[in-house]
Write an enzyme that holds these catalytic residues in place. Structure first.
Site, PDB file in Angstrom:
ATOM      1  N   CYS A 203      -2.618   1.266   0.105  1.00 12.84           N
ATOM      2  CA  CYS A 203      -3.803   0.598   0.633  1.00 12.84           C
ATOM      3  C   CYS A 203      -3.595   0.174   2.089  1.00 12.84           C
ATOM      4  CB  CYS A 203      -4.129  -0.633  -0.206  1.00 12.84           C
ATOM      5  SG  CYS A 203      -4.645  -0.243  -1.895  1.00 12.84           S
TER       6      CYS A 203
ATOM      7  N   HIS B  83      -7.766  -4.503   1.614  1.00 13.37           N
ATOM      8  CA  HIS B  83      -7.702  -5.777   0.887  1.00 13.37           C
ATOM      9  C   HIS B  83      -6.840  -6.791   1.611  1.00 13.37           C
ATOM     10  CE1 HIS B  83      -3.635  -5.240  -0.862  1.00 13.37           C
ATOM     11  NE2 HIS B  83      -3.967  -4.003  -1.189  1.00 13.37           N
TER      12      HIS B  83
END
Length: 430
Positions: A276, A259
């Protein structure tokens, strides 16, 4: 009424700017450099290129004493990227250098007696970011080397994503007639506590072979998470953690995504996420154009192993040969030869251990006269560094005198006593 000096005003502005940032080893600067005597009014020329190329150019200018070009480059970069916190840190150093010699990136800020531990941690993060970027630039990947992590594409896989946790780098490789060809690379952020995710909330990025299975555009994130959606920047692309091997190892957690970054932060520190893989917003959008939902592999490895073309071909041939020998042993109905490819820690997709698997296969083979196995659309990817693994995915067409079956299968291989052994076998989930 106290009169605030010009230097004090600069200090206040600097602290305010730095307090806006999350984040990135100190980089030594030669205190004997003549830059300490340069005029603060000297005009300079700004370097051109990507934001990363310009931040590295500014660091080079500082090291060689070219303060005018360093200031011009940083000022131009901040005009274009006003949320680039590492650039603010360099601007602070450039102001401070007019009055005193500095020893590390960010020394201009620390010499202003910043009292809070949180600020000290943020400065350390920015120093780490500068060091990671410079180390990568100083040790570039030779263009003629290939990664041992990408050994075979399926024809449908146009690209593969490879994340090197050691260098905080994400690589995009194209499928060039089956051979990986580097397209580009980007700086990335991984988990706050590094890699090797095993439990929910451990703030680590998982190691393994995964696949992008969804796209969460920013409007959808806004609707689901409200103001918290800003954490993901321009959007998110979830990957398939936990994969089949992770689950067999009782690893927990979810929500591991590629992301973007919050609006107020151009780039985050090398280790700053909750697990992430994070890029700048513009670079995330660049990577997104290479992602095929349900098809593109994302290989996260502790350290990429780089091979010459001849070495890569040999590694590719060895992996394909190992898989072919397994297939031939299965077709031969020689149970012992076939089972020799399975490790002592083997778990099947149905949860069988090696003993249960052995018993079942012996019974099945005893009732067959012949068997034929065909493997199509084969891909082979690998994790190098730490605990190696090799992941083969294919369309399996099995036929025998009393059974026909087609399925999409995946095998996870790991070394055991110097040989590759199957650690998990079953349906490919993603």
């Amino acid at each position: 009424m106290l009169r605030t000096t010009r230097r004090a005003k600069r200090a206040i502005c600097l602290v305010t700017l730095l307090l806006l940032a999350p984040a990135a080893r100190p980089l030594m600067i030669d205190s004997r450099s003549p830059y300490f005597t340069l005029s603060s009014d000297e005009a300079g020329s700004a370097a051109k290129g990507t934001p990363e190329e310009r931040i590295l150019a500014a660091l080079d200018f500082i090291r060689t004493g070219n303060m005018a070009d360093a200031r011009a480059t940083v000022d131009a970069l901040l005009e274009e990227k006003p949320n680039y916190r590492l650039a603010y840190l360099l601007r602070a150093d450039l102001y401070a250098m007019r009055a005193m010699p500095l020893n590390t990136i960010g020394d201009g800020a620390t010499q202003l007696d910043l009292a809070h531990q949180q600020m000290a941690e943020r400065l350390a993060d920015l120093r780490k970011e500068a060091l990671v970027r410079m180390n990568y630039r100083n040790m570039p990947t030779p263009p003629d080397l290939l990664p041992a992590n990408i050994l075979q594409f399926t024809p449908q896989q146009k690209y593969a994503i490879l994340v090197d946790a050691d260098t905080s780098r994400l690589y995009i490789f194209a499928n060039d007639n089956g051979v990986p060809k580097m397209v580009k690379d980007h700086y990335v952020t991984v988990g706050k506590l590094g890699v090797g995710k095993s439990v929910e909330g451990d703030q680590r990025t998982p190691i393994g072979v995964y696949f992008v299975y969804k796209h969460l555009p920013r409007p959808q994130l806004d609707k689901t998470y409200g103001q918290l959606a800003d954490l993901y920047g321009v959007g998110a692309w979830p990957i398939s953690y936990p994969n089949e091997l992770d689950k067999s190892n009782q690893k927990t957690g979810s929500g591991i995504w590629l992301h973007g970054s919050p609006a107020a932060t151009y780039a985050r520190a090398p280790q700053a996420s909750n697990g992430c893989v994070v890029l700048t917003n513009e670079e995330m959008l660049d990577v997104a154009q290479y992602l095929q939902i349900g098809t593109t592999p994302v290989i996260v490895t502790p350290k990429v192993e780089w091979l010459t073309r001849a070495q890569w071909k040999e590694r590719h041939s060895t992996a394909a040969s190992t898989l072919g020998q397994w297939k031939n042993a299965w077709e031969s109905l020689n149970t012992e030869q076939y089972l020799n490819f399975y490790g002592s820690q083997f778990i099947s997709g149905e949860g069988q251990n090696i003993n249960a698997w052995r018993q079942q296969k012996a019974q099945v083979n005893a009732g067959k006269k012949w068997a034929k196995v065909e493997l199509k659309d084969l891909s082979i990817f690998a994790v190098t560094g730490g605990t190696p693994q090799m992941v083969a995915t294919f369309e399996q067409d099995y036929r025998s005198d009393n059974l026909e079956n087609k399925m999409r299968k995946r095998l996870y291989w790991q070394p055991e006593n110097g040989q590759w052994k199957i650690r998990w076998e079953g349906n490919a989930i993603n």
